[in-house]
Motif scaffolding. Structure first.
Motif, mmCIF file in Angstrom:
data_model
loop_
_atom_site.group_PDB
_atom_site.id
_atom_site.type_symbol
_atom_site.label_atom_id
_atom_site.label_comp_id
_atom_site.label_asym_id
_atom_site.label_seq_id
_atom_site.Cartn_x
_atom_site.Cartn_y
_atom_site.Cartn_z
ATOM 1 N N ARG A 41 0.840 -1.198 0.000
ATOM 2 C CA ARG A 41 0.000 0.000 0.000
ATOM 3 C C ARG A 41 0.873 1.244 0.000
ATOM 4 N NH1 ARG A 41 -1.689 3.439 3.981
ATOM 5 N NH2 ARG A 41 -3.764 4.393 3.776
ATOM 6 N N GLY A 42 0.421 2.274 -0.695
ATOM 7 C CA GLY A 42 1.167 3.516 -0.755
ATOM 8 C C GLY A 42 1.236 4.200 0.593
ATOM 9 N N ALA A 43 2.238 5.031 0.773
ATOM 10 C CA ALA A 43 2.437 5.730 2.043
ATOM 11 C C ALA A 43 1.417 6.857 2.202
ATOM 12 C CB ALA A 43 3.853 6.295 2.121
ATOM 13 N N ASP A 44 1.052 7.148 3.444
ATOM 14 C CA ASP A 44 0.202 8.294 3.739
ATOM 15 C C ASP A 44 1.025 9.570 3.599
ATOM 16 O OD1 ASP A 44 -1.929 6.632 4.275
ATOM 17 O OD2 ASP A 44 -1.553 6.574 6.436
ATOM 18 N N MET A 45 0.362 10.655 3.188
ATOM 19 C CA MET A 45 1.037 11.934 3.005
ATOM 20 C C MET A 45 0.311 13.006 3.814
ATOM 21 S SD MET A 45 1.875 11.788 -1.088
ATOM 22 C CE MET A 45 3.039 13.155 -0.951
ATOM 23 N N GLU A 46 0.974 14.144 3.981
ATOM 24 C CA GLU A 46 0.411 15.236 4.764
ATOM 25 C C GLU A 46 0.602 16.553 4.024
ATOM 26 O OE1 GLU A 46 0.539 15.341 9.311
ATOM 27 O OE2 GLU A 46 1.951 16.950 8.783
ATOM 28 N N ALA A 47 -0.418 17.405 4.060
ATOM 29 C CA ALA A 47 -0.355 18.721 3.439
ATOM 30 C C ALA A 47 -0.907 19.751 4.414
ATOM 31 C CB ALA A 47 -1.145 18.742 2.131
ATOM 32 N N GLN A 48 -0.462 20.998 4.273
ATOM 33 C CA GLN A 48 -0.893 22.091 5.138
ATOM 34 C C GLN A 48 -1.875 22.981 4.381
ATOM 35 O OE1 GLN A 48 0.434 21.935 8.319
ATOM 36 N NE2 GLN A 48 1.575 20.155 7.586
ATOM 37 N N LEU A 49 -2.927 23.430 5.073
ATOM 38 C CA LEU A 49 -3.940 24.290 4.459
ATOM 39 C C LEU A 49 -4.247 25.442 5.405
ATOM 40 C CD1 LEU A 49 -6.010 24.881 2.219
ATOM 41 C CD2 LEU A 49 -7.627 23.434 3.470
ATOM 42 N N HIS A 50 -4.132 26.686 4.899
ATOM 43 C CA HIS A 50 -4.429 27.871 5.685
ATOM 44 C C HIS A 50 -5.787 28.418 5.260
ATOM 45 C CE1 HIS A 50 -0.376 28.324 7.543
ATOM 46 N NE2 HIS A 50 -0.009 27.666 6.451
ATOM 47 N N LEU A 51 -6.680 28.610 6.243
ATOM 48 C CA LEU A 51 -8.045 29.051 5.985
ATOM 49 C C LEU A 51 -8.330 30.358 6.712
ATOM 50 C CD1 LEU A 51 -10.154 25.768 6.369
ATOM 51 C CD2 LEU A 51 -9.507 26.896 4.248
ATOM 52 N N SER A 52 -9.241 31.140 6.134
ATOM 53 C CA SER A 52 -9.746 32.300 6.845
ATOM 54 C C SER A 52 -10.702 31.850 7.936
ATOM 55 C CB SER A 52 -10.470 33.244 5.875
ATOM 56 O OG SER A 52 -11.663 32.632 5.396
ATOM 57 N N PHE A 53 -10.981 32.727 8.874
ATOM 58 C CA PHE A 53 -11.881 32.411 9.980
ATOM 59 C C PHE A 53 -13.265 32.051 9.447
ATOM 60 C CE2 PHE A 53 -14.663 33.243 13.562
ATOM 61 C CZ PHE A 53 -13.928 32.797 14.652
ATOM 62 N N GLN A 54 -13.765 32.819 8.468
ATOM 63 C CA GLN A 54 -15.098 32.569 7.922
ATOM 64 C C GLN A 54 -15.178 31.235 7.196
ATOM 65 O OE1 GLN A 54 -13.431 35.384 7.825
ATOM 66 N NE2 GLN A 54 -14.766 37.161 8.097
ATOM 67 N N ASP A 55 -14.155 30.883 6.402
ATOM 68 C CA ASP A 55 -14.174 29.603 5.686
ATOM 69 C C ASP A 55 -14.139 28.433 6.658
ATOM 70 O OD1 ASP A 55 -14.331 30.768 3.214
ATOM 71 O OD2 ASP A 55 -12.183 30.662 2.792
ATOM 72 N N ALA A 56 -13.408 28.577 7.756
ATOM 73 C CA ALA A 56 -13.348 27.501 8.744
ATOM 74 C C ALA A 56 -14.694 27.324 9.432
ATOM 75 C CB ALA A 56 -12.258 27.783 9.770
ATOM 76 N N VAL A 57 -15.396 28.411 9.659
ATOM 77 C CA VAL A 57 -16.684 28.340 10.342
ATOM 78 C C VAL A 57 -17.761 27.780 9.434
ATOM 79 C CG1 VAL A 57 -18.544 29.743 11.321
ATOM 80 C CG2 VAL A 57 -16.188 30.137 12.036
ATOM 81 N N HIS A 58 -17.831 28.272 8.203
ATOM 82 C CA HIS A 58 -18.908 27.887 7.295
ATOM 83 C C HIS A 58 -18.568 26.662 6.447
ATOM 84 C CE1 HIS A 58 -21.323 31.380 8.268
ATOM 85 N NE2 HIS A 58 -20.272 32.168 8.070
ATOM 86 N N GLY A 59 -17.297 26.282 6.369
ATOM 87 C CA GLY A 59 -16.906 25.166 5.507
ATOM 88 C C GLY A 59 -16.619 25.649 4.100
ATOM 89 N N VAL A 60 -15.765 24.926 3.399
ATOM 90 C CA VAL A 60 -15.391 25.340 2.050
ATOM 91 C C VAL A 60 -14.821 24.141 1.300
ATOM 92 C CG1 VAL A 60 -13.025 25.976 2.710
ATOM 93 C CG2 VAL A 60 -14.106 27.105 0.757
ATOM 94 N N THR A 61 -14.955 24.162 -0.015
ATOM 95 C CA THR A 61 -14.290 23.176 -0.866
ATOM 96 C C THR A 61 -13.148 23.873 -1.585
ATOM 97 O OG1 THR A 61 -16.306 21.876 -1.197
ATOM 98 C CG2 THR A 61 -14.544 21.575 -2.793
ATOM 99 N N THR A 62 -11.943 23.407 -1.368
ATOM 100 C CA THR A 62 -10.765 24.049 -1.929
ATOM 101 C C THR A 62 -9.799 22.983 -2.410
ATOM 102 O OG1 THR A 62 -9.001 25.657 -1.459
ATOM 103 C CG2 THR A 62 -9.653 24.183 0.337
ATOM 104 N N SER A 63 -8.571 23.342 -2.674
ATOM 105 C CA SER A 63 -7.573 22.375 -3.140
ATOM 106 C C SER A 63 -6.233 22.668 -2.490
ATOM 107 C CB SER A 63 -7.433 22.418 -4.671
ATOM 108 O OG SER A 63 -7.040 23.715 -5.104
ATOM 109 N N VAL A 64 -5.418 21.634 -2.391
ATOM 110 C CA VAL A 64 -4.065 21.765 -1.862
ATOM 111 C C VAL A 64 -3.094 21.194 -2.889
ATOM 112 C CG1 VAL A 64 -4.717 21.696 0.571
ATOM 113 C CG2 VAL A 64 -4.318 19.562 -0.641
ATOM 114 N N ASN A 65 -1.909 21.765 -2.924
ATOM 115 C CA ASN A 65 -0.860 21.274 -3.813
ATOM 116 C C ASN A 65 0.031 20.299 -3.054
ATOM 117 O OD1 ASN A 65 -1.697 22.840 -6.018
ATOM 118 N ND2 ASN A 65 -0.540 24.606 -5.289
ATOM 119 N N VAL A 66 0.174 19.109 -3.616
ATOM 120 C CA VAL A 66 0.917 18.039 -2.951
ATOM 121 C C VAL A 66 2.113 17.647 -3.814
ATOM 122 C CG1 VAL A 66 0.800 15.725 -1.974
ATOM 123 C CG2 VAL A 66 -1.231 17.186 -1.946
ATOM 124 N N PRO A 67 3.354 17.890 -3.339
ATOM 125 C CA PRO A 67 4.528 17.401 -4.075
ATOM 126 C C PRO A 67 4.654 15.896 -3.918
ATOM 127 C CG PRO A 67 5.211 18.438 -2.034
ATOM 128 C CD PRO A 67 3.727 18.635 -2.128
#
Length: 311
Positions: free
Chosen positions: A63-89
């Motif tokens: 099985r492939g290894a698990d990976m981790e990415a960091q995501l910075h959100l505004s206060f409003q997006d964290a409260v209301h929820g959002v669909t976004t994307s992260v760049n994974v090397p």
């Protein structure tokens, strides 16, 4: 099996005499690895050897290894929820040499040191230790001209965009699991998972305590004493809030349902509340008229009771 007294005794005999093909038993006779039955299979399964001297060198799909990415959100997006994307090397198969490590158009040949297996086995009698072949670095093949893109590694770095849905009410430091978007597996094995670590920015007005939002609102001394109605901001508008007479500084009033919104689905949480902390403002400068009014109030106000401290 080592919990069995007889098998434990046999195991201790093996350790005392050393890992050789046959051992002299006390009282005569020869003790061989084959006589240990299931214990032989146990060591074979743990260290790569098996009954009859077989050595396991091949590994199944992983099985492939698990990976981790960091995501910075505004206060409003964290409260209301959002669909976004992260760049994974991620390391992927080299597009120029298709993972062989050799320059296109050049030939490869089997590594003579490991015979193409990619690993070397060091037989230690009872145990067989397997290490990666240092000549071919586990590939099993050698080449004369390395690929100019990956420099012979067979892999190259790519950045891929992964869509991630952030649920309402996410908190800073929380990890969101995106199943199957980690590193690819070997062979037909499934890929690993991607874990997105959320970092929530501070809001200039609101704080947060779990699913509740917090805010501090100043009121004047007359408003606290006589009571009043104030307008309080929320994340999606304003609400009117009644301040009762005789309100003390630091009192917290609750506005139900105006905190972090409820989550979706059957298991969604209830919406949080807005906690309004009232802070009585004491002026540092007064006009002559204000000072006279305060002095008149002081003249008809009884002193506050104080605790006497005996010396």
């Amino acid at each position: 099996m080592l919990g069995d007294a007889e098998k434990r005794k046999e195991y201790d005999e093996v350790r005392r005499h050393g890992p050789v093909g046959g051992f002299s038993q006390p009282g005569g006779g020869t003790f061989r690895m084959e006589d240990m039955g299931d214990l032989s299979d146990l060591f074979g399964g743990l260290f790569g050897g098996g009954a009859g001297g077989r050595t396991r060198t091949q590994r199944g799909p992983q099985r492939g290894a698990d990976m981790e990415a960091q995501l910075h959100l505004s206060f409003q997006d964290a409260v209301h929820g959002v669909t976004t994307s992260v760049n994974v090397p991620q390391e992927v198969r080299c597009s120029n040499c298709r993972g062989s490590g050799a320059a296109p158009g050049t030939s490869t040949h089997t590594c003579p040191r490991c015979g193409g297996t990619g690993s070397l086995n060091d037989n230690q009698g009872l145990f067989s230790l397997s290490t990666v072949c240092p000549d071919c670095v586990g590939r099993g093949t050698l080449f004369d001209t390395p690929c100019p893109v990956c420099h012979g590694t067979g892999t190259e770095q790519k950045v891929r965009s992964v869509k991630v849905r952030i649920p309402p009410g996410v908190e800073s430091g929380q990890r969101i699991r995106v199943k199957g978007r980690g590193a690819p597996g070997q062979g037909m094995a499934p890929p690993g998972d991607l874990y997105v670590v959320v970092h929530v920015a501070r809001h200039p007005v609101f704080g947060r305590s779990g699913r509740n939002l917090t805010i501090t609102v100043p009121v004047t001394y007359p408003e606290a004493v006589l009571g009043t109605t104030i307008t309080v901001p929320t994340l999606d508008g304003k609400v009117s809030l009644k301040v009762p007479p005789g309100t003390q500084s630091g009192k917290v009033l609750r506005v139900r349902g105006r905190g972090v919104p409820a989550g979706s689905g059957r298991n969604g949480k209830k919406p949080g509340d807005l906690l309004v902390k009232l802070e009585v403002v004491v002026p540092t400068e007064l006009t002559d008229e204000q000072k006279a009014a305060v002095e008149s109030l002081a003249a008809v106000t009884e002193p506050a009771p104080r605790i006497a401290v005996e010396g």
